[in-house]
Design an enzyme around this catalytic site. Structure first.
Site, PDB file in Angstrom:
ATOM      1  N   SER A 142       0.863  -1.173   0.000  1.00  0.00           N
ATOM      2  CA  SER A 142       0.000   0.000   0.000  1.00  0.00           C
ATOM      3  C   SER A 142       0.899   1.221   0.000  1.00  0.00           C
ATOM      4  CB  SER A 142      -0.892   0.010   1.249  1.00  0.00           C
ATOM      5  OG  SER A 142      -1.503   1.271   1.430  1.00  0.00           O
ATOM      6  N   TYR A 155      -1.556  -1.722  10.860  1.00  0.00           N
ATOM      7  CA  TYR A 155      -1.763  -1.925   9.416  1.00  0.00           C
ATOM      8  C   TYR A 155      -0.634  -1.278   8.608  1.00  0.00           C
ATOM      9  CZ  TYR A 155      -3.541  -1.340   4.707  1.00  0.00           C
ATOM     10  OH  TYR A 155      -3.649  -1.338   3.328  1.00  0.00           O
TER      11      TYR A 155
END
Length: 272
Positions: A142, A155
Site C-alpha cells: 500500500s 496496518y
C-alpha cells in the site's frame, strides 16, 4: 491432475475488489487461475464467473489465510491438484482502524497473520516451483508502506514489512529467473474500508477513490513488466516521494490528521 504446461496464477483474496480485478485481467490473457478466499459462496461465484467469461480452468480453494496453518493448507491443496504456479499474487489483506489502545489485540494478530505471515509463508513454499517455471510474484502492499500511520498503526507497519521484504527478494533473485513486484495502491473503492470500519475516517469519507478494476489492471501490468515497486496514481507517487524528505514527526502528524474520524479532536503540537 492439472495441466502444468499451461500458465497458472494464484490470487489470494480474489473474490472482490483489487484481487477480483487482477484475476479477471489474468484470465482475459488465457491464464488459468487458482482463486482463494474464506467465504465459500463468494469463491465459487468468482470461479464460475471466470470460467464462463474467459473459458479458462479455475481452481477454487476455500481457506482463511488469517488462521494459523492457513497458508500451509493452501499450498497443500494446490500441490494435491498437481498445479505448479507461474504467478503468485499475495493480495489478501485487511485493516484495523482505531487507536492502538482501543483496538482489539485479537483483530491485530489476525491482521498480522494475513498481511505479513501469509505472503511470507506462501513465497517460501511456492518459490521452488516458481523458480523452475521462471515465474513472477506480486505482493500487494500500500502507499501506507512509506509512512507511519496513526489510527492504523499496525496496518501501516504491516505494509512497510511487505515493501521491505519484497524489495529484498527482488534483489536476491535479480537475474535468476523470478521477479518480485511490490504493488502499492492508495485508497481504492472496494470492501476494504467497510471491513476495517473506517468509512468515517477523513482519509476516505467524501473522497473520490480509485476504482478497483483500474488499480487491478495496473498491478498485473507492473508484475508482467517485472517492476520492483509500482505505485498507481500520480498523487500516491508524489506522497511516497515527499515523505522521504520531510521530518518523520511531520509526516506522522499529517497522516493522523488525514486519517482521524471526523469528530475526533487532535492533540496540539508540543509547545503550541
Amino acid at each position: 491432475m492439472a495441466e502444468t504446461s499451461r500458465r497458472v496464477a494464484l490470487v489470494t483474496g480474489a473474490t472482490g475488489g483489487i484481487g477480483k480485478a487482477m484475476a479477471e485481467t489474468l484470465a482475459s490473457d488465457g491464464i488459468d487461475i487458482v482463486v482463494t478466499g474464506r467465504e465459500p459462496l463468494a469463491v465459487r461465484r468468482i470461479a464460475t464467473e471466470l470460467r464462463s467469461r474467459f473459458g479458462i480452468k479455475v481452481y477454487p480453494i476455500i481457506v482463511d489465510l488469517a488462521e494459523e496453518g492457513g497458508p500451509e493448507r493452501l499450498f497443500m491443496q494446490v500441490a494435491s491438484r498437481g498445479i505448479e504456479l507461474d504467478y503468485l499474487i499475495n493480495n489478501a489483506g485487511v485493516g484495523v482502524f482505531g487507536t492502538f489502545e482501543q483496538s482489539l489485540l485479537a483483530d491485530e494478530v489476525a491482521m498480522l497473520r494475513l498481511n505479513v505471515l501469509a505472503p511470507t509463508i506462501l513465497c517460501k513454499l511456492f518459490l521452488p516451483q516458481l523458480a523452475r517455471r521462471r515465474g513472477r510474484v506480486m505482493n500487494v502492499a500500500s502507499v501506507a508502506a512509506f509512512q507511519p500511520g496513526p489510527f492504523m498503526a499496525v496496518y501501516y507497519a504491516s505494509k512497510a514489512y511487505v515493501l521491505s521484504f519484497t524489495e529484498a527478494l527482488a534483489t536476491e533473485w535479480e537475474g535468476r529467473g523470478v521477479t518480485f513486484t511490490t504493488f502499492c495502491p492508495g485508497p481504492t473503492r472496494s470492501g476494504f474500508q467497510a471491513r476495517a470500519v473506517m468509512e468515517h475516517s477523513r482519509l476516505v469519507r467524501g473522497k473520490l477513490l480509485a476504482e478497483a478494476d483500474e488499480v487491478g489492471r495496473a498491478g498485473v501490468s507492473a508484475m508482467m513488466e517485472g517492476r520492483r515497486v509500482a505505485i498507481p496514481g500520480l498523487a500516491n507517487r508524489l506522497t511516497a516521494i515527499a515523505v522521504k524528505w520531510l521530518p518523520r514527526r511531520w509526516v506522522s502528524r499529517a497522516v493522523m490528521k488525514m486519517s482521524a474520524p471526523d469528530s475526533t479532536p487532535l492533540p496540539a503540537e508540543a509547545g503550541t
